[in-house]
Design a protein around this motif. Structure first.
Motif: not given
Length: 299
Positions: A45-66
């Motif tokens: 859970i922590v890794w998924s929030v901090l690091m790039p993880s889940f794709p969505y549409g044409s992009g992906y969640f880039k994570g809080w650490l950028g």
């Protein structure tokens, strides 16, 4: 079997199931398993929030650490290009003697030259430059056109019997195939040539052949190999008195060489490599030779 029966050996309760007298224990899952399941779940859970993880549409969640690996790689490439440009400029403008006297530049030459040599030269000359049949030992043997770094660089640039209009040209006549020397005379010449480097000692049995071969050598070979048989660098003719042989030193091999001639070839690397790369290669080969000499030489 009664449900709730306690096993007298382990202290665990039984499940009430029995097969052929074997009772199933109701053994609880070890607590350590729960611990790792919880720990790795929290980590995920922590890794998924901090690091790039889940794709969505044409992009992906880039994570809080950028964190962005593409940007990291590009940055390192830019740094590498910048560092390379600095030492490349120095190698390009400084002469061979100055580069050889600079430990930092020679460290770059050894590292970069090793890669260049492995990619372009090792297939013929071997990874350590010791040569293969038909390809000279450039780590130890006398260089056909000279062993100064400047000369080595020029040989690499223009090649030997290569595609460059400035290529070095070297070819040995087919004395037997072209009818210049008859077979019995070639055998005498082979005996003499082998005696030059100590491969064949003069005996009563071969003295006449050696003497006849010496006369044949004077009449047919000295123009390229010299009166002393030590070769001529301006013609790329090899020294026949040392223990280095490009094609082999056996009687049959030398006979084949005299009868059919030889015409080695080396690519004109100036048509493929940059001047800086050729300069690095020349310095690398020169350094190989220096290391080999410092280690005691040998074949």
């Amino acid at each position: 079997m009664a449900v709730g029966e306690r096993d007298p050996f382990t202290g665990h309760m039984t499940t009430g199931h029995e097969w052929n007298g074997i009772k199933e224990l109701n053994t609880p899952v070890p607590k350590v398993v729960y611990f790792f399941l919880i720990a790795f779940t929290l980590f995920g859970i922590v890794w998924s929030v901090l690091m790039p993880s889940f794709p969505y549409g044409s992009g992906y969640f880039k994570g809080w650490l950028g964190v962005d690996q593409k940007n990291t790689v590009n940055k390192r490439l830019e740094e590498g290009v910048s560092d390379r440009a600095a030492w490349t400029a120095r190698i390009e403008k400084e002469d061979f003697a100055a580069i050889k006297a600079d430990p930092d530049l020679m460290a770059v030459v050894r590292e970069t030259g090793h890669t260049l040599f492995g990619d372009n030269c090792a297939a013929c000359h071997g990874i350590g430059g010791a040569g293969n049949t038909g390809f000279p030992n450039i780590a130890a043997a006398p260089m056909l056109w000279g062993d100064e770094p400047e000369t080595i660089a020029e040989t690499i640039r223009v090649g030997i019997n290569g595609a460059s209009p400035d290529t070095r040209v070297s070819e040995m006549l087919a004395f037997g195939r072209d009818g210049v020397i008859e077979r019995p005379a070639i055998l005498q010449l082979v005996t003499y040539v082998r005696s030059l480097s100590g491969l064949e000692e003069r005996t009563e049995a071969n003295a006449a052949a050696i003497d006849a071969g010496a006369e044949l050598f004077k009449a047919n070979c000295v123009s390229c190999h010299g009166d002393d048989a030590k070769g001529k660098k301006d013609m790329g003719a090899p020294d026949l008195t040392d223990h280095f042989w490009i094609y082999g030193s056996g009687p049959d091999t030398i006979y084949h060489t005299v009868f059919n001639g030889r015409k080695g070839q080396m690519p004109s690397w100036g048509l493929r490599l940059s001047p800086v790369s050729i300069k690095i290669l020349a310095l690398y080969v020169d350094d190989l030779r220096a290391q080999h000499a410092a280690a005691g030489g040998g074949s």
